[in-house]
Design an enzyme around this catalytic site. Structure first.
Site, PDB file in Angstrom:
ATOM      1  N   GLY A   1       0.821  -1.196   0.000  1.00 13.31           N
ATOM      2  CA  GLY A   1       0.000   0.000   0.000  1.00 13.31           C
ATOM      3  C   GLY A   1       0.859   1.251   0.000  1.00 13.31           C
ATOM      4  CB  CYS A   2       0.077   4.718  -1.000  1.00  9.97           C
ATOM      5  SG  CYS A   2      -1.555   4.903  -0.238  1.00  9.97           S
ATOM      6  CE1 TYR A   3      -1.350   8.173   4.228  1.00 13.39           C
ATOM      7  CE2 TYR A   3      -3.189   6.668   3.909  1.00 13.39           C
ATOM      8  CZ  TYR A   3      -2.706   7.956   4.024  1.00 13.39           C
ATOM      9  OH  TYR A   3      -3.576   9.021   3.948  1.00 13.39           O
TER      10      TYR A   3
END
EC number: 1.2.1.38
Length: 326
Positions: free
Chosen positions: A154-156
């Site tokens: 995921g991005c985070y």
């Protein structure tokens, strides 16, 4: 030359990845696909994204015939689809012998017990899940090369883990505190009131309950406190992380820990200088900046990425190139 099928190409991430792969000399695009129920089926990609007018490809419905065509023609499939959709598609394409690069969360946890809590479904393919590798490119290159089931992070988690993983041996039992802000593209392309122009405002969400918290903790090997925020800008993530380091840790120790990225061309590390989102937008880079107080033992590290690039599409491309040794 490797042939790549992209499923979910109408969304921000799928379209971004299409543009990246289109520009790669050693990769070709087998086709762009959307669901059979999508209102975008049959449309040229450029109708949705005029900036991609140089890409003369049309969005095709993912019918059974299309899936068979993908298996016959493609070397790999990229899934930029909903978690519950990727769950089944990834297992099917994997069973057909294709390399699968899944941008959803459907294969990021190795523990099947996590999925009902965080994604709302029972994982039906434990044998495929057992083969999945977490595609954090700078850290898991050997594993990415060796498997055909890659769960793109995921991005985070990408922003947070890139900052924290070098520090693992220096951390105390105190939970790292991660405060991160993402642009509104992180919420996807679908129309929603809270991401509309007149409504969007800097605000926390998913407090003490965001699914990226256990993803970060699992990959770090330590619990964290993670608070995401919605920012009033289009793209990018800035994560500011506060951690307590072991007694006796010096600034030189921290610098030595971050030297792990000395040969990582996409990660830039600076001491006492902090990144800006604007410096990483539309790039595949991660910029880290840190400062350490030897008296208190607290370190603050900031991590900036483009959520659609390093946080999704360009990291998927990294994984593809690692896997195929390109």
């Amino acid at each position: 030359m490797k042939n790549i099928a992209i499923i979910g190409a109408s969304g921000y991430t799928g379209a971004q990845l299409t543009a990246l792969i289109h520009a790669e000399a050693e990769l070709t695009i087998q086709g762009l696909y959307v669901s059979e129920n999508s209102l975008d089926k049959g449309k040229p990609l450029a109708d949705l994204y005029p900036s991609y007018s140089h890409i003369a490809l049309t969005l095709s419905p993912l019918s059974d015939d299309a899936k068979s065509k993908i298996v016959a023609e493609a070397d790999a499939v990229v899934l930029a689809t909903e978690h519950s959709v990727s769950l089944h598609l990834a297992a099917w394409f994997y069973s057909q012998g294709l390399a699968v690069f899944d941008l959803s969360g459907a294969y990021r946890f190795s523990d099947v017990a996590q999925y009902p809590k965080w994604y709302g479904f029972e994982h039906e393919y434990p044998e495929v899940l057992a083969k999945a590798v977490y595609g954090l490119a700078e850290w898991n290159a050997k594993e990415i090369a060796a498997t055909k089931m890659i769960a793109v992070p995921g991005c985070y988690p990408t922003a947070s883990l890139t900052a924290l993983k070098p520090l693992v041996s220096l951390l105390t039992s105190a939970y790292p505190v991660i405060n991160a802000v993402s642009g509104v593209t992180g919420a996807g392309r679908k129309a929603q009131l809270h991401t509309s122009f007149c409504e969007v405002s800097l605000t926390p969400y998913g407090v003490l309950g965001h699914r990226h918290q256990p993803e970060i903790a699992t990959q770090l090997g330590q619990e964290v406190i993670f608070t995401p925020h919605l920012g009033n800008f289009k793209r990018g993530i800035l994560a500011t992380i506060t951690v307590q380091l072991k007694p006796g840790t010096t600034t030189a120790d921290v610098a030595a820990a971050y030297s792990v990225y000395a040969q990582a061309p996409l990660v830039t590390v600076k001491h006492n200088q902090f990144p800006k989102v604007d410096d990483v937008v539309l790039t595949p880079n991660c910029h880290l900046g840190w400062k350490f107080d030897e008296n208190s033992g607290y370190l603050v590290v900031a991590s900036a990425i483009d959520n659609l690039m390093k946080g999704a599409a360009s990291q998927a491309l990294q994984c593809i190139k690692i896997h195929f040794n390109l």
